[in-house]
Design a protein around this motif. Sequence first.
Motif, short mmCIF file in Angstrom:
data_model
loop_
_atom_site.label_atom_id
_atom_site.label_comp_id
_atom_site.label_asym_id
_atom_site.label_seq_id
_atom_site.Cartn_x
_atom_site.Cartn_y
_atom_site.Cartn_z
N ASP A 44 4.13 0.02 -3.22
CA ASP A 44 3.02 0.39 -2.34
C ASP A 44 1.86 0.94 -3.17
OD1 ASP A 44 1.57 0.88 -0.08
OD2 ASP A 44 2.84 2.48 0.69
N GLU B 221 1.40 -3.76 -3.68
CA GLU B 221 2.31 -4.83 -3.24
C GLU B 221 2.91 -4.43 -1.89
OE1 GLU B 221 2.56 -7.62 -4.84
OE2 GLU B 221 1.42 -7.01 -6.61
N VAL B 222 2.08 -4.44 -0.85
CA VAL B 222 2.46 -3.85 0.43
C VAL B 222 3.58 -4.62 1.11
CG1 VAL B 222 1.61 -3.21 2.73
CG2 VAL B 222 0.16 -2.88 0.72
N ASP B 223 3.53 -5.94 1.10
CA ASP B 223 4.55 -6.74 1.79
C ASP B 223 5.93 -6.52 1.18
OD1 ASP B 223 2.67 -7.77 3.50
OD2 ASP B 223 2.38 -9.64 2.39
N GLU B 224 6.01 -6.53 -0.15
CA GLU B 224 7.32 -6.30 -0.77
C GLU B 224 7.76 -4.85 -0.58
OE1 GLU B 224 9.89 -7.02 -4.85
OE2 GLU B 224 7.70 -7.18 -4.95
N GLU C 271 7.17 -3.03 2.06
CA GLU C 271 7.72 -2.97 3.41
C GLU C 271 9.14 -3.52 3.45
OE1 GLU C 271 7.04 -4.87 7.86
OE2 GLU C 271 5.33 -4.78 6.49
N SER C 272 9.35 -4.61 2.73
CA SER C 272 10.68 -5.22 2.70
C SER C 272 11.73 -4.26 2.15
CB SER C 272 10.65 -6.50 1.86
OG SER C 272 11.95 -7.04 1.74
N ARG D 247 12.40 -1.38 4.52
CA ARG D 247 13.28 -1.81 5.61
C ARG D 247 14.74 -1.87 5.16
NH1 ARG D 247 10.95 -3.31 10.26
NH2 ARG D 247 8.70 -3.78 10.26
N LEU E 19 3.63 1.21 8.47
CA LEU E 19 3.35 0.41 9.66
C LEU E 19 2.18 1.00 10.45
CD1 LEU E 19 7.05 -0.19 10.72
CD2 LEU E 19 5.43 -1.96 9.97
N CYS F 14 -0.99 0.16 8.88
CA CYS F 14 -1.30 -1.26 9.06
C CYS F 14 -1.63 -1.60 10.51
CB CYS F 14 -0.14 -2.11 8.57
SG CYS F 14 0.13 -2.06 6.79
N ASP G 196 0.36 -1.16 13.22
CA ASP G 196 1.51 -1.50 14.08
C ASP G 196 2.08 -0.21 14.66
OD1 ASP G 196 3.77 -2.44 15.32
OD2 ASP G 196 4.46 -3.64 13.63
#
Length: 201
Positions: free
Chosen positions: A56, A60-63, A65-66, A69, A87, A90, A92
Motif C-alpha cells: 500500500d 500497489e493498492v490492488d495487491e 487489498e488481496s 483479504r 476500502l 477507495c 466502498d
Amino acid sequence: MATLHRAAERGDGTAMHNLANIYYDHSDFDAAEHWFRRAAAAGHTRAMNNLAVLLDKLGEVDEAESWYRRAAAGGNANAMYNLATLLYQCGDRRDAETWYHHAAFAGNVDAMYNLARLFEDQNRLDDAEAWYRDAADNGDIDAINNLGMLLRRRGALTEARRCFRRAADLGHPRAMSNLAALLDSQGAHREAESWYRRAAG
C-alpha cells in the motif's frame, strides 16, 4: 540478524516475519518485501498484513487489498481494520463497514471508533453511540470526546459533561474546549474559563 537469517532460511515463518520487520524499520523495503512474501507464503497472517501495508505504501493498492483479504480471512484483526480503511478510502463504504464490524468484534479499538464515526455520518445515532461506548470503554480518548459530542447533540447534557470531563482529565484539548463551552452555556463561567485556558495550552 545472523540467527534470524539462519532460522528464516530453514523456513521459520516467525523468523522471516521478524527479519522483514527489521529491514522495514531500516527502510530496506526490497529486503523487507522479500521476507514478508516468504513468511506470507508460509501462512503467517501478520506477515500478510505487513506485506499489504508495505505494498500500500508503495502504491500497489490492488495487491495490498488481496493480501489484506487473505490475512483477514485468516483471522488477523489488524488486517480486517486495514482492509476496511483501504476500502473506505477507495469509496466502498458498504464493504468497509462489513470489515470494520469484523475487526471491531475481534477487539480492534480503532475499528470500533471508525465504525462509530461511519454510523454517525449516516445518522445512525444509536449504532454510533453503542460503538463509541465500546471504544471509550477500551480507553480510546477520541471516542470518549466524540461520545460526549453525540450525547450533547441528543440532549443528554449531564452525561455529555461527564464524557468531556473524563477526556479532558486525560489531556484531550478538544474535550477541554467542549467541556468549557458546555459549562459556559450552563452558567458555570469561572470553571469554563479555566478549561478554556487549559485547552489553549
